[in-house]
Structure formats: structure tokens, C-alpha cells
Design an enzyme around this catalytic site. Structure first.
Site, PDB file in Angstrom:
ATOM      1  N   HIS A  96       0.835  -1.214   0.000  1.00  0.00           N
ATOM      2  CA  HIS A  96       0.000   0.000   0.000  1.00  0.00           C
ATOM      3  C   HIS A  96       0.862   1.253   0.000  1.00  0.00           C
ATOM      4  O   HIS A  96       2.037   1.226   0.381  1.00  0.00           O
ATOM      5  CB  HIS A  96      -0.903   0.027   1.240  1.00  0.00           C
ATOM      6  CG  HIS A  96      -0.139   0.196   2.529  1.00  0.00           C
ATOM      7  ND1 HIS A  96       0.587  -0.818   3.105  1.00  0.00           N
ATOM      8  CD2 HIS A  96       0.044   1.277   3.321  1.00  0.00           C
ATOM      9  CE1 HIS A  96       1.178  -0.381   4.196  1.00  0.00           C
ATOM     10  NE2 HIS A  96       0.875   0.887   4.360  1.00  0.00           N
ATOM     11  N   ASP A  98       0.602   5.032   1.793  1.00  0.00           N
ATOM     12  CA  ASP A  98      -0.137   5.517   2.963  1.00  0.00           C
ATOM     13  C   ASP A  98      -1.273   6.470   2.595  1.00  0.00           C
ATOM     14  O   ASP A  98      -1.065   7.496   1.926  1.00  0.00           O
ATOM     15  CB  ASP A  98       0.802   6.237   3.948  1.00  0.00           C
ATOM     16  CG  ASP A  98       1.703   5.265   4.701  1.00  0.00           C
ATOM     17  OD1 ASP A  98       1.319   4.097   4.871  1.00  0.00           O
ATOM     18  OD2 ASP A  98       2.799   5.686   5.117  1.00  0.00           O
ATOM     19  N   HIS A 250       4.661   0.172   0.321  1.00  0.00           N
ATOM     20  CA  HIS A 250       5.419  -0.627   1.282  1.00  0.00           C
ATOM     21  C   HIS A 250       4.534  -1.728   1.858  1.00  0.00           C
ATOM     22  O   HIS A 250       3.306  -1.707   1.676  1.00  0.00           O
ATOM     23  CB  HIS A 250       6.049   0.237   2.375  1.00  0.00           C
ATOM     24  CG  HIS A 250       5.073   1.103   3.112  1.00  0.00           C
ATOM     25  ND1 HIS A 250       4.562   2.268   2.578  1.00  0.00           N
ATOM     26  CD2 HIS A 250       4.502   0.973   4.334  1.00  0.00           C
ATOM     27  CE1 HIS A 250       3.726   2.821   3.441  1.00  0.00           C
ATOM     28  NE2 HIS A 250       3.666   2.041   4.516  1.00  0.00           N
ATOM     29  N   ARG A 265       5.526   6.496  14.007  1.00  0.00           N
ATOM     30  CA  ARG A 265       5.413   6.999  12.636  1.00  0.00           C
ATOM     31  C   ARG A 265       4.968   8.464  12.624  1.00  0.00           C
ATOM     32  O   ARG A 265       4.034   8.839  13.339  1.00  0.00           O
ATOM     33  CB  ARG A 265       4.396   6.156  11.857  1.00  0.00           C
ATOM     34  CG  ARG A 265       4.402   6.459  10.364  1.00  0.00           C
ATOM     35  CD  ARG A 265       3.475   5.529   9.618  1.00  0.00           C
ATOM     36  NE  ARG A 265       2.215   6.196   9.333  1.00  0.00           N
ATOM     37  CZ  ARG A 265       1.236   5.650   8.608  1.00  0.00           C
ATOM     38  NH1 ARG A 265       1.367   4.426   8.118  1.00  0.00           N
ATOM     39  NH2 ARG A 265       0.120   6.289   8.381  1.00  0.00           N
TER      40      ARG A 265
HETATM   41  C1  SIN Z   1       3.057   1.184   7.846  1.00  0.00           C
HETATM   42  O1  SIN Z   1       2.382   0.703   6.931  1.00  0.00           O
HETATM   43  O2  SIN Z   1       3.211   2.397   7.967  1.00  0.00           O
HETATM   44  C2  SIN Z   1       3.744   0.255   8.823  1.00  0.00           C
HETATM   45  C3  SIN Z   1       5.077  -0.178   8.329  1.00  0.00           C
HETATM   46  C4  SIN Z   1       5.758  -1.107   9.287  1.00  0.00           C
HETATM   47  O3  SIN Z   1       5.240  -1.374  10.368  1.00  0.00           O
HETATM   48  O4  SIN Z   1       6.850  -1.575   8.950  1.00  0.00           O
END
Ligand code: SIN
Length: 274
Positions: A96, A98, A250, A265
């Protein structure tokens, strides 16, 4: 500052920078260039307080708050991404970009590792410029005129059930968020074209039904996560990833049952995709 590429197509480690320091404008500009060149950059062995992570993030633009996930009471700029020992599920375990259901999806995300399992919990990243460039000229031409509807529906569906099996919580007041973006996006800083669709949030092409859209969308989702377009990052406590959310996807790998993982994050505000 030294830049060490991780693969031939995406990702680089940045060595020799202490992110807890008040970095000069020249260093910030080098980091920004490294991000544009490599799409996702990684730092290791950083010792950062939440305030220092916020200060670093703000050097790249205003911080945006997730409209769907809960943030820290103490630092609303930070979204905790946590898997407790007893949790079954995580967020982000599908390819995905973000929050593309927002009219202005984030420019980038800065993820800092506070606690990491002894093994597992890696994150994969994919290069969406290449996903576009590898398509045939005829398909590129067809996609050029299309827009797609992005929606938060996937997150909203069964929010209560999702919250019960994982510690990264959806907010209680998440409404339906829908928006339309061009399928082929032009990155506002590099001027390069990229394929801007992703499986959890892109619902259909604008003006077509889901059924009509899905065969081509499925093909595009598959093409954009081919191993040749990706890199894989192995975290350690103190690692930080900074991805350009305009041109990457990612995938967080949930392969560490019985271990705890805690990340912080921060997302940087983006612009309307064109
Ligand atoms: C996310 O999708 O922001 C999480 C990425 C992660 O936990 O590595």
C-alpha cells in the site's frame, strides 16, 4: 554523509548523520536529495526522543495527522505502530501507499524503530516510477486519461474486529473518505511519471464500476510489486526509514508471533496529486 544503495532500483542507507542534532540546511537538503534519488532512505543507530523525531520531520514540511489511526496522547504528531506479544495482527501487511484516500496523501512517512523482534518484522518497499516505466506504450497511453477512486472503506469495514486483534488502533470516528486521483501521477519534485494505484485503497477507475475496473487494477497491483522493483529493510532498535509516499508502496511483514515490535510513525503533509 555517505549514501550506500541497498538494491539496484530502490533504497539507500545514509551513514554518518546523527538525527538528534540540529542539522544544517545543507545537510537537510542532501537528505532530501537522497530521498528523491532513492525513494526510501534508512538511518541506523539513532537515539531519538519523540521531540527530536518531530523536529527532524518538520524540516521536510508540516506534519499531517492520520485521519484514521489513533496518535499518542502525549505527542499527537506521532502515530504508534505497535504489535504486542499477544497480538495476532498488524497494520500495513499488504502492499500500500499511505492513506491515498485523502485528497492530499502524505508526502512521506518517517518510521522510527523503538523495539524490534530478534528476527522478522522487516518492511518491503516498491518503486512506482518503475512500475509505470515497465508498462507497454499503448497501456501507458490508455492509463494517462484515467483517474481512480481511492477510499478508506477497506479500513472502515470491520473496524471493531480489526481493533480487537491488534494494538495499532483505528479511531472510533473514522468516516468514509473518498477521493479521485490520476492513475498516472507526475511527481512534483522530480517531474517523473509513476503508477499511482494500490490494492487496499484504490477501489475503481473513475466512471467505471468496480467489476469493470478490477481486471486491469489487479494487473497493475501485481506489476507494481514485482521483486525487481523492491527492497527489503531489516530493522534494528534505533533504525529509521523515511519513504517518499508519492512514488512508493510498502508492506510490513507479520512474521514474528510472540514478539513485541514498537515503531513511531510521523507523516509529512503532501499536495494534491497531479
Ligand atoms: C506502515 O504501513 O506504515 C507500517 C510499516 C511497518 O510497520 O513496517
Amino acid at each position: 554523509m555517505e549514501i550506500v544503495k541497498l538494491t539496484g532500483q530502490i533504497g539507500a542507507e545514509i551513514l554518518g548523520v546523527d538525527l538528534s542534532k540540529d542539522l544544517s540546511t545543507a545537510v537537510i537538503s542532501d537528505i532530501r536529495q537522497a530521498l528523491l534519488d532513492n525513494l526510501v532512505i534508512f538511518f541506523r543507530d539513532q537515539k531519538l526522543t519523540p521531540e527530536q523525531q518531530i523536529d527532524f520531520a518538520e524540516r521536510f514540511g508540516p506534519i499531517s495527522k492520520s485521519p484514521v489511526y489513533k496518535t499518542l496522547d502525549s505527542h499527537p504528531q506521532i502515530m504508534p505502530v505497535v504489535k504486542e506479544i499477544t497480538d495476532k495482527d498488524v497494520i500495513g501487511d499488504t502492499w500500500h501507499t499511505d492513506e491515498t484516500f485523502q485528497a492530499t496523501p502524505p508526502l512521506g512517512s518517517i518510521l522510527y524503530a523503538r523495539e524490534i523482534p530478534p528476527v522478522g518484522g522487516d518492511t518491503l518497499f516498491a518503486n512506482l516510477y518503475l512500475a509505470y516505466e515497465r508498462l507497454s506504450p499503448e497501456l501507458k497511453k490508455q492509463l494517462e486519461s484515467l483517474r481512480a477512486i481511492h477510499t478508506s472503506d477497506f479500513l472502515n469495514a470491520n473496524a471493531q474486529m480489526r481493533n480487537s486483534t491488534r494494538s495499532t488502533k483505528l479511531r472510533d470516528d473514522v468516516g468514509k473518505i473518498n477521493t479521485s486521483h490520476p492513475v498516472i501521477r507526475t511527481h512534483e519534485e522530480t517531474g517523473r511519471k509513476l503508477l499511482f494505484v494500490n490494492q487496499p485503497f484504490t477501489f475503481c477507475f473513475d466512471g467505471m464500476s468496480r467489476e469493470e475496473s478490477l481486471p486491469l487494477l489487479q494487473y497493475l497491483f501485481q506489476q507494481s510489486s514485482k521483486p525487481e522493483l523492491t527492497c527489503r529493510f531489516r530493522w534494528q532498535p534505533g533504525s529509521m526509514a523515511f519513504w517518499d509516499n508519492r512514488c512508493t508502496m510498502h508492506y510490513a511483514i507479520n512474521d514474528y508471533p510472540g514478539y513485541r515490535r514498537e515503531m513511531h510513525r510521523i507523516t509529512i503533509q503532501g499536495t494534491v496529486p497531479v
